[in-house]
Design a protein around this motif. Structure first.
Motif, PDB file in Angstrom:
ATOM      1  N   LEU A   1       0.834  -1.211   0.000  1.00  6.42           N
ATOM      2  CA  LEU A   1       0.000   0.000   0.000  1.00  6.42           C
ATOM      3  C   LEU A   1       0.868   1.260   0.000  1.00  6.42           C
ATOM      4  CD1 LEU A   1      -2.812  -1.027   2.525  1.00  6.42           C
ATOM      5  CD2 LEU A   1      -2.913  -1.041   0.020  1.00  6.42           C
TER       6      LEU A   1
ATOM      7  N   LEU B   1      -8.898  -2.961  -0.887  1.00  4.93           N
ATOM      8  CA  LEU B   1      -7.909  -1.897  -0.750  1.00  4.93           C
ATOM      9  C   LEU B   1      -7.157  -1.604  -2.046  1.00  4.93           C
ATOM     10  CD1 LEU B   1      -6.560  -2.986   2.746  1.00  4.93           C
ATOM     11  CD2 LEU B   1      -8.246  -1.192   2.234  1.00  4.93           C
TER      12      LEU B   1
ATOM     13  N   GLY C   1      -8.306   2.036   0.178  1.00  5.61           N
ATOM     14  CA  GLY C   1      -6.893   1.718   0.357  1.00  5.61           C
ATOM     15  C   GLY C   1      -6.057   2.961   0.608  1.00  5.61           C
TER      16      GLY C   1
END
Length: 178
Positions: free
Chosen positions: A70, A110, A131
């Motif tokens: 991420l 996400l 996300g």
């Protein structure tokens, strides 16, 4: 924090690494065990720091690897996407491990995967709004946590440590492009 050269400082008992070094020095006096003083402490510190960092990741329902994915997508800038191979490079994991992370993050809503516009055979992974929100909150807390961990050192100690580690890593890690 007392200066290590301060003769009035209370002597500290030997740490785990010092005890190991003493045992090896007794058992193998023919070997120079001083490198353990640096390498052993770095290894122990890395394990302790990793656990302290993972506490924050878990608070956001993430593993260390998922946080890395991420974060790599968020650092890419708008539109917050990268090819899976590029993600693997930016997180230093194999593409197989990357696939598992992306699968989990996609199931959690996400990230999304889609075909690349330029090459229909290639895939692109992108942050979803959820996300992006999660990584922004998690990264803010991550930076607070890192600050807390570094606050045990003085500003001068932190700067000196960063300089030493930068020099050592630069001599040890192969250069990377990009």
């Amino acid at each position: 924090m007392p200066d290590s050269t301060d003769s009035t400082a209370t002597p500290q008992p030997p740490d785990h690494v010092a005890r190991i070094q003493a045992e090896w020095a007794r058992e193998r006096p023919d070997l120079d065990v001083r490198p353990q003083g640096v390498i052993g402490r770095l290894h122990r510190l890395a394990a302790l720091l990793t656990e302290e960092l993972c506490v924050v990741y878990r608070r956001f329902g993430l593993s260390e690897g998922e946080f890395d994915v991420l974060a790599a997508l968020r650092r890419a800038g708008d539109p917050f996407e990268r090819a899976p191979g590029e993600l693997a490079t930016h997180t230093m994991v194999t593409t197989g491990a990357m696939t598992k992370r992306i699968d989990r993050l996609e199931r959690a809503g996400l990230v999304t995967r889609r075909r690349a516009a330029v090459d229909g055979r290639a895939r692109v992974v992108a942050l979803t709004p959820a996300g992006r929100d999660l990584i922004d909150r998690a990264f803010t807390e991550h930076m607070r946590n890192e600050r807390r961990l570094l606050d045990t050192l003085s500003g001068d100690e932190t700067a000196a440590l960063e300089s030493l580690l930068t020099a050592w890593l630069g001599r040890t890690e192969p250069p990377q492009s990009g």
